[in-house]
Design a protein around this motif. Structure first.
Motif, PDB file in Angstrom:
ATOM      1  N   LEU A 161     -25.081 -21.711 -40.739  1.00 52.07           N
ATOM      2  CA  LEU A 161     -24.362 -20.876 -41.638  1.00 52.07           C
ATOM      3  C   LEU A 161     -23.765 -19.604 -40.573  1.00 52.07           C
ATOM      4  O   LEU A 161     -22.575 -19.356 -41.186  1.00 52.07           O
ATOM      5  N   GLN A 162     -24.265 -19.445 -39.501  1.00 54.21           N
ATOM      6  CA  GLN A 162     -23.591 -18.385 -38.706  1.00 54.21           C
ATOM      7  C   GLN A 162     -22.108 -18.838 -38.371  1.00 54.21           C
ATOM      8  O   GLN A 162     -21.132 -18.008 -38.194  1.00 54.21           O
ATOM      9  N   ARG A 163     -22.166 -20.052 -37.951  1.00 57.12           N
ATOM     10  CA  ARG A 163     -20.844 -20.602 -37.454  1.00 57.12           C
ATOM     11  C   ARG A 163     -19.843 -20.583 -38.626  1.00 57.12           C
ATOM     12  O   ARG A 163     -18.752 -20.358 -38.419  1.00 57.12           O
ATOM     13  N   LYS A 164     -20.327 -21.098 -39.833  1.00 54.00           N
ATOM     14  CA  LYS A 164     -19.319 -20.974 -40.758  1.00 54.00           C
ATOM     15  C   LYS A 164     -18.850 -19.332 -41.351  1.00 54.00           C
ATOM     16  O   LYS A 164     -17.899 -19.391 -41.334  1.00 54.00           O
ATOM     17  N   LEU A 165     -19.821 -18.459 -41.060  1.00 54.57           N
ATOM     18  CA  LEU A 165     -19.536 -17.058 -41.581  1.00 54.57           C
ATOM     19  C   LEU A 165     -18.387 -16.726 -40.447  1.00 54.57           C
ATOM     20  O   LEU A 165     -17.498 -15.959 -40.917  1.00 54.57           O
ATOM     21  N   TYR A 166     -18.669 -16.912 -39.268  1.00 57.63           N
ATOM     22  CA  TYR A 166     -17.642 -16.236 -37.997  1.00 57.63           C
ATOM     23  C   TYR A 166     -16.508 -17.151 -38.182  1.00 57.63           C
ATOM     24  O   TYR A 166     -15.481 -16.465 -37.679  1.00 57.63           O
ATOM     25  N   SER A 167     -16.112 -17.996 -38.774  1.00 57.46           N
ATOM     26  CA  SER A 167     -15.077 -18.928 -38.930  1.00 57.46           C
ATOM     27  C   SER A 167     -13.934 -18.131 -40.031  1.00 57.46           C
ATOM     28  O   SER A 167     -12.885 -18.614 -40.209  1.00 57.46           O
ATOM     29  N   LEU A 168     -14.639 -17.431 -40.782  1.00 59.39           N
ATOM     30  CA  LEU A 168     -13.971 -16.872 -42.181  1.00 59.39           C
ATOM     31  C   LEU A 168     -13.001 -15.784 -41.577  1.00 59.39           C
ATOM     32  O   LEU A 168     -13.571 -14.673 -40.959  1.00 59.39           O
ATOM     33  N   PRO A 169     -11.901 -15.514 -42.051  1.00 58.04           N
ATOM     34  CA  PRO A 169     -10.937 -14.672 -41.435  1.00 58.04           C
ATOM     35  C   PRO A 169     -10.969 -13.322 -42.244  1.00 58.04           C
ATOM     36  O   PRO A 169     -10.752 -12.065 -41.726  1.00 58.04           O
ATOM     37  N   ASN A 170     -11.599 -13.259 -43.201  1.00 52.23           N
ATOM     38  CA  ASN A 170     -11.768 -11.839 -44.277  1.00 52.23           C
ATOM     39  C   ASN A 170     -13.171 -11.493 -44.203  1.00 52.23           C
ATOM     40  O   ASN A 170     -13.656 -10.996 -45.221  1.00 52.23           O
ATOM     41  N   VAL A 171     -13.879 -11.716 -43.128  1.00 48.48           N
ATOM     42  CA  VAL A 171     -15.496 -11.263 -43.069  1.00 48.48           C
ATOM     43  C   VAL A 171     -15.627 -10.498 -41.777  1.00 48.48           C
ATOM     44  O   VAL A 171     -15.146 -10.977 -40.521  1.00 48.48           O
TER      45      VAL A 171
END
Length: 527
Positions: free
Chosen positions: A395-405
């Motif tokens: 989940l963390q990997r997905k989160l950090y891949s998002l440009p608007n977070v």
């Protein structure tokens, strides 16, 4: 609009209709109106009892459509396109307007029909909200049963200007006669309790006259439901008093770790649980909040006092009152609850489309919420008290891949700020430097865990400092004959499947207690 399989299913359902259904559609030239007209055309194609008339010059919301039947005074309207979670609401409305009887209890139906007064309800929903259909379906049915009840179900995401004007920041949001009636999941019984003066007193009178139970379960979540089934199967007198049957599971979007069920949703699981419980001789008392527990006296009966003043008695009691969302407990949180402060990203996320929001909490729930919201809002700020996120690595990997977070750790939330009407920001302190910061926001989603619903038990039985009921390996509390199960207890790992196992165990322990304490004296002496 609808695929072939769905139309085949719909055709089968609509064969139950016994009277004509007239749909009056209010449309314009918008893309949403074109989409709604396609949906209505599909409805006409699967049932010869449905007709559609279009209007462009009326003063109704566009797109919207009203459902009616010749000779029936029914005021029921959908403003928007009821797909997603609300497609079921549309199907049920068609069936009920078309004369198919509701499965609601007979006494509740009569209570709706006998309501005295004029009630005009408006419900704002989002298509991704799993809590909204209960409200929409309850009020639609009430509008079918009573000509003095009107209901309009409104897709908040489609009528954004109206949502902003009426400051709708949480769904389902209900208005009655133009005034705010309430927010959150409600069924017909709960709505009736609020608008039918004297209903609580009548209900209390019914409860007081009930005979003592062998097992009384307080709480209707997975633990309580399992306890009720296991107790009833023993052939003993079983009752279950619940503030809302299903508890926290009703607010759970996706369930993918219940063994033997690959995937389901909370409301579906609760419906199956209730159906299973009702298969047995269990006295279900819904919308009942417990306020006091009195240990067994000389008569050997434990007493549970309810908020409506009634008292229930039982030889044994199983406490399964579950848990609730933990709050930040900072200034402004309560003031702006449902005005920008929210606890269900699936329900309320669509109302913040294109806006800036924060998610409080870096566990699995918080990170999942941030990921989901990132696809809807303009920007997400995730704030975590600890020095690192606690969510699973994937989940963390997905989160950090998002440009608007943006992720902020070692941050202590100190205040929710607003303009008196709605949230406009969050203040937090850097736990490393002590510096104070302000983030400008339109919404805050709190995802920091749960608190046990045990405040009413303080001073009566043994609790941990955190408020969990202390139980032994059999589910026994510090009071003889009183057992506990589920998220309200010290049992680790708050999971649905664990709660069910603990509820079953508590029921077996209660049955064992009954056997050991009800044996005739002569049998005891002989032994």
């Amino acid at each position: 609009m609808l695929d072939a399989d769905l139309k085949d299913q719909l055709k089968t359902y609509l064969e139950r209709v016994t009277r004509p259904i007239e749909i009056v559609a209010s449309v314009d030239d918008s893309a949403a109106s074109i989409e709604m007209r396609a949906l209505l055309a599909d409805l006409v194609s699967v049932s010869d009892k449905i007709t559609v008339t279009e209007r462009r010059d009326d003063d109704q919301r566009k797109p919207s459509f009203a459902l009616g039947s010749p000779g029936q005074a029914i005021s029921l309207r959908f403003a928007g396109i009821p797909l997603g979670h609300e497609f079921t609401s549309l199907v049920l409305a068609l069936l009920q307007v078309g004369g198919y009887p509701s499965k609601l209890a007979t006494d509740v139906i009569e209570q709706i029909r006998n309501l005295d007064g004029d009630f005009s309800f408006e419900t704002y929903f989002s298509l991704s909200c799993q809590n909204c259909p209960d409200v929409v379906q309850a009020l639609n049915l009430m509008a079918v049963l009573n000509p003095r009840i009107r209901h309009t179900a409104i897709d908040g995401a489609l009528f954004q200007a109206e949502v902003d004007q009426r400051q709708v920041m949480s769904v389902p949001m209900i208005f009655l006669n133009g005034e705010n009636f309430g927010a959150g999941r409600m069924g017909a019984e709960e709505i009736l309790a609020r608008i039918d003066t004297g209903s609580a007193e009548r209900e209390a009178g019914k409860l007081v006259s009930k005979a003592a139970y062998d097992v009384l379960i307080v709480g209707g979540g997975p633990a309580g439901a399992a306890a009720a089934i296991y107790a009833a199967r023993k052939g003993i007198r079983t009752g279950i008093a619940a503030e809302r049957f299903g508890g926290q599971v009703l607010d759970t979007m996706g369930i993918e770790n219940f063994i033997s069920v690959t995937e389901t949703e909370g409301p579906k699981m609760v419906a199956a649980l209730e159906q299973h419980v009702r298969h047995y001789d269990v006295d279900i008392m819904n919308l009942q909040r417990a306020e006091k527990l009195t240990p067994a006296g000389a008569d050997g009966l434990v007493e549970v006092q309810l908020a409506n003043g009634a008292t229930l008695k039982s030889k044994t009691v199983i406490l399964s009152t579950g848990a609730r969302w933990r709050q930040m407990n900072v200034p402004g949180e309560n003031e702006y609850r449902n005005k920008g402060v929210a606890y269900c990203p699936h329900c309320d996320g669509p109302l913040f489309k294109g806006k800036r929001v924060a998610v409080i909490g870096g566990g699995n729930s918080g990170v999942e919420a941030a990921i989901d919201l990132a696809g809807i809002v303009s920007h997400v700020t995730l704030i975590e008290f600890d020095s690192q996120l606690r969510a699973d690595a994937v989940l963390q990997r997905k989160l950090y891949s998002l440009p608007n977070v943006r992720v902020i750790v070692s941050a202590q939330s100190t205040e929710v700020s607003g303009d008196g009407q709605r949230v406009n920001g969050l203040n937090y302190k850097d736990r490393g430097t002590g510096e104070l910061h302000h983030v400008e926001l339109e919404g805050i989603f709190v995802q920091i865990g749960l608190l046990p619903n045990s405040d009413w038990l303080r001073g009566t039985l043994e609790l941990t400092p955190r408020g969990e009921i202390i139980v032994d390996e059999r589910g026994q509390t510090s009071l003889p004959g009183v057992f506990a199960a589920g998220d309200v207890t010290t049992v680790p790992y708050k999971q649905i499947i664990i709660a069910m196992g603990e509820g079953s165990k508590a029921a077996l322990s209660a049955f064992d207690h009954l056997i050991r304490h009800s044996a005739p004296e002569t049998a005891k002496q002989a032994a």
